[in-house]
Design an enzyme around this catalytic site. Structure first.
Site, PDB file in Angstrom:
ATOM      1  N   HIS A  70     -18.802 -91.095   1.640  1.00 35.78           N
ATOM      2  CA  HIS A  70     -20.112 -90.941   1.005  1.00 35.78           C
ATOM      3  C   HIS A  70     -20.282 -89.568   0.371  1.00 35.78           C
ATOM      4  O   HIS A  70     -21.012 -89.392  -0.590  1.00 35.78           O
ATOM      5  CB  HIS A  70     -21.239 -91.126   2.022  1.00 35.78           C
ATOM      6  CG  HIS A  70     -21.066 -92.321   2.886  1.00 35.78           C
ATOM      7  ND1 HIS A  70     -21.055 -93.596   2.375  1.00 35.78           N
ATOM      8  CD2 HIS A  70     -20.856 -92.446   4.221  1.00 35.78           C
ATOM      9  CE1 HIS A  70     -20.852 -94.451   3.370  1.00 35.78           C
ATOM     10  NE2 HIS A  70     -20.723 -93.782   4.484  1.00 35.78           N
ATOM     11  N   HIS A  95     -22.455 -80.033   2.510  1.00 33.14           N
ATOM     12  CA  HIS A  95     -22.019 -81.250   1.831  1.00 33.14           C
ATOM     13  C   HIS A  95     -22.882 -81.426   0.586  1.00 33.14           C
ATOM     14  O   HIS A  95     -23.805 -80.645   0.363  1.00 33.14           O
ATOM     15  CB  HIS A  95     -22.128 -82.463   2.765  1.00 33.14           C
ATOM     16  CG  HIS A  95     -23.512 -82.677   3.276  1.00 33.14           C
ATOM     17  ND1 HIS A  95     -23.978 -82.112   4.446  1.00 33.14           N
ATOM     18  CD2 HIS A  95     -24.576 -83.349   2.766  1.00 33.14           C
ATOM     19  CE1 HIS A  95     -25.242 -82.443   4.622  1.00 33.14           C
ATOM     20  NE2 HIS A  95     -25.636 -83.198   3.612  1.00 33.14           N
ATOM     21  N   HIS A  97     -24.951 -83.982  -2.478  1.00 30.85           N
ATOM     22  CA  HIS A  97     -25.658 -85.225  -2.781  1.00 30.85           C
ATOM     23  C   HIS A  97     -25.825 -85.377  -4.286  1.00 30.85           C
ATOM     24  O   HIS A  97     -26.089 -84.398  -4.987  1.00 30.85           O
ATOM     25  CB  HIS A  97     -27.055 -85.239  -2.155  1.00 30.85           C
ATOM     26  CG  HIS A  97     -27.047 -85.327  -0.659  1.00 30.85           C
ATOM     27  ND1 HIS A  97     -26.876 -86.522   0.011  1.00 30.85           N
ATOM     28  CD2 HIS A  97     -27.182 -84.377   0.294  1.00 30.85           C
ATOM     29  CE1 HIS A  97     -26.929 -86.296   1.322  1.00 30.85           C
ATOM     30  NE2 HIS A  97     -27.111 -85.000   1.517  1.00 30.85           N
ATOM     31  N   HIS A 114     -26.341 -79.305   0.537  1.00 36.11           N
ATOM     32  CA  HIS A 114     -27.102 -79.130   1.778  1.00 36.11           C
ATOM     33  C   HIS A 114     -26.257 -78.290   2.731  1.00 36.11           C
ATOM     34  O   HIS A 114     -25.163 -78.699   3.116  1.00 36.11           O
ATOM     35  CB  HIS A 114     -27.385 -80.477   2.443  1.00 36.11           C
ATOM     36  CG  HIS A 114     -28.456 -81.280   1.760  1.00 36.11           C
ATOM     37  ND1 HIS A 114     -28.779 -82.563   2.139  1.00 36.11           N
ATOM     38  CD2 HIS A 114     -29.287 -80.953   0.745  1.00 36.11           C
ATOM     39  CE1 HIS A 114     -29.776 -82.998   1.369  1.00 36.11           C
ATOM     40  NE2 HIS A 114     -30.091 -82.045   0.509  1.00 36.11           N
ATOM     41  N   THR A 182     -31.706 -87.090   6.413  1.00 35.52           N
ATOM     42  CA  THR A 182     -31.993 -87.999   5.292  1.00 35.52           C
ATOM     43  C   THR A 182     -31.355 -89.373   5.473  1.00 35.52           C
ATOM     44  O   THR A 182     -31.498 -90.236   4.618  1.00 35.52           O
ATOM     45  CB  THR A 182     -31.525 -87.395   3.956  1.00 35.52           C
ATOM     46  OG1 THR A 182     -30.118 -87.167   4.045  1.00 35.52           O
ATOM     47  CG2 THR A 182     -32.259 -86.116   3.645  1.00 35.52           C
TER      48      THR A 182
HETATM   49 ZN   LIG Z   1     -27.518 -83.872   3.149  1.00 40.60          ZN
END
Ligand SMILES: [Zn+2]
Length: 232
Positions: A70, A95, A97, A114, A182
């Protein structure tokens, strides 16, 4: 797991074993739907306040990076900390997004980093760095070639190091709100700091990422009665 488990739970278990996000959705904790302090948010009407300065004390660390299917995640065991007032938060990992999740006055950003921190008492703090499309980002230029092509655990990259402070904007101004993880279980009581100044990444850098990862952030969540604080 018993053979007699209902099919839905069997699917959830299989999804967990395979690490599939879409199938995880059916196992979402009720907090993800019902929580009143969820992340990300659209920061529309922040309230100016005197907030403590962010004192970044990050250290250069060996590069340990994983593709979990992901996102790409860089994990640390000794990469310094972030001091805010008299609280210290150790940097655990960062990481990425797409899109950015948190919005500024309705503006959606194509990407966010993040940076997750934890205090000695276990309090979680997420620091968000937003990216606009523009010039090539040098920190990402160093990182992208090291992204593992497959979802196969942590890779300690021989001879490579990473300094998370290269992912920070020059301005230390920030927004602060009380948010959550999240993804399920959407645990609350996570402090969110969103850096006001976005960084840039190039169209090619965004394409490189998008060729490898699907969108991986949920939409902005209602603020309910929360106030977003703004320093400066
Ligand atoms: Zn995150």
């Amino acid at each position: 797991m018993s053979v007699g488990a209902p099919p839905v739970w069997r699917n959830v278990w299989l999804a967990a074993a395979l690490g599939l996000a879409s199938a995880w959705a059916c196992a979402d904790s009720p907090l993800c739907r019902l929580g009143l302090r969820q992340s990300p948010v659209d920061i529309v009407a922040p309230v100016k306040q005197t907030l403590p300065a962010l004192e970044f004390r990050y250290l250069t660390a060996p590069l340990k990076i994983a593709n979990d299917g992901h996102t790409a995640r860089v994990r640390f065991s000794n990469a310094g900390d972030l001091r805010i007032g008299n609280e210290t938060f150790t940097l655990q990992q960062f990481h990425f997004h797409t899109p950015g999740g948190d919005r500024l006055a309705g503006e959606e950003f194509p990407m966010a980093a993040h940076l997750l921190h934890k205090s000695r008492t276990g309090h979680l703090l997420a620091l968000v760095v937003l990216f606009r499309q523009g010039a090539e980002n040098l920190a990402l230029a160093a990182l992208w070639p090291k992204l593992p092509p497959r979802s196969d655990g942590d890779h300690l990259i021989a001879g490579a190091s990473v300094d998370a402070s290269r992912l920070l904007p020059a301005s230390r101004a920030y927004y602060r709100y009380e948010g959550s993880l999240t993804a399920s279980p959407c645990t609350e009581n996570v402090t969110w700091l969103v850096m006001k100044q976005p960084l840039e990444l190039s169209a090619d850098q965004l394409l490189f990422w998008r060729a490898r990862f699907a969108d991986n952030i949920r939409s902005p969540q209602p603020l309910h009665d929360r106030i977003v604080q703004e320093n400066g």
